[in-house]
Design a protein around this motif. Sequence first.
Motif, PDB file in Angstrom:
ATOM      1  N   LEU A   8      42.778  36.994  44.915  1.00  0.00           N
ATOM      2  CA  LEU A   8      43.234  38.268  44.363  1.00  0.00           C
ATOM      3  C   LEU A   8      42.292  38.746  43.270  1.00  0.00           C
ATOM      4  N   ARG A  10      42.779  41.749  40.311  1.00  0.00           N
ATOM      5  CA  ARG A  10      43.728  42.715  39.737  1.00  0.00           C
ATOM      6  C   ARG A  10      45.009  42.783  40.573  1.00  0.00           C
ATOM      7  N   LYS A  11      45.509  41.626  40.977  1.00  0.00           N
ATOM      8  CA  LYS A  11      46.768  41.475  41.718  1.00  0.00           C
ATOM      9  C   LYS A  11      46.717  42.037  43.132  1.00  0.00           C
ATOM     10  N   LYS A  12      45.506  42.211  43.667  1.00  0.00           N
ATOM     11  CA  LYS A  12      45.351  42.729  45.033  1.00  0.00           C
ATOM     12  C   LYS A  12      44.495  41.761  45.835  1.00  0.00           C
ATOM     13  N   MET A  13      44.933  41.487  47.066  1.00  0.00           N
ATOM     14  CA  MET A  13      44.185  40.597  47.927  1.00  0.00           C
ATOM     15  C   MET A  13      42.868  41.263  48.320  1.00  0.00           C
ATOM     16  N   ASP A  83      45.665  50.532  39.819  1.00  0.00           N
ATOM     17  CA  ASP A  83      46.488  49.394  39.426  1.00  0.00           C
ATOM     18  C   ASP A  83      47.913  49.598  39.924  1.00  0.00           C
ATOM     19  N   LYS A  84      48.551  48.490  40.238  1.00  0.00           N
ATOM     20  CA  LYS A  84      49.947  48.563  40.650  1.00  0.00           C
ATOM     21  C   LYS A  84      50.800  48.791  39.406  1.00  0.00           C
ATOM     22  N   PRO A  86      53.800  48.233  36.819  1.00  0.00           N
ATOM     23  CA  PRO A  86      54.505  46.992  36.486  1.00  0.00           C
ATOM     24  C   PRO A  86      55.862  46.951  37.194  1.00  0.00           C
ATOM     25  N   LYS A  87      56.250  45.749  37.576  1.00  0.00           N
ATOM     26  CA  LYS A  87      57.549  45.595  38.228  1.00  0.00           C
ATOM     27  C   LYS A  87      58.644  45.773  37.196  1.00  0.00           C
TER      28      LYS A  87
END
Length: 106
Positions: A8, A10-13, A83-84, A86-87
């Motif tokens: 990953l 930045r939290k992306k595959m 960027d995703k 935040p959850k």
Amino acid sequence: MFGGLCFLLRKKMFSGVVGDELMARVGPAAYARALTEPHVRPMDFTGRPLAGYVYVGAAGCSSASAVRKWVEKSTQFVETLPDKPPKSKRKQRPAAARKPANRGER
């Protein structure tokens, strides 16, 4: 997700290893071009190709420079993605409504 090891950024595959193949996320715009490269095929672990992702066979990863090329293509694409968000935090149920942990007691 697909039975392999993934990496990953930045939290992306962006890349991974499945068996003896390299998975590379090249993005939709570079997908058709990537498929013209030797030893490259569509990523189709579900039976349907996933646009923007390719598998590079072992013969296409026979040197560090060959692997580096695909990893760089993948990271360059992922760096263009936003960027995703935040959850959101899940609301916790009141203690009385929570199911007790099963500790093997009968």
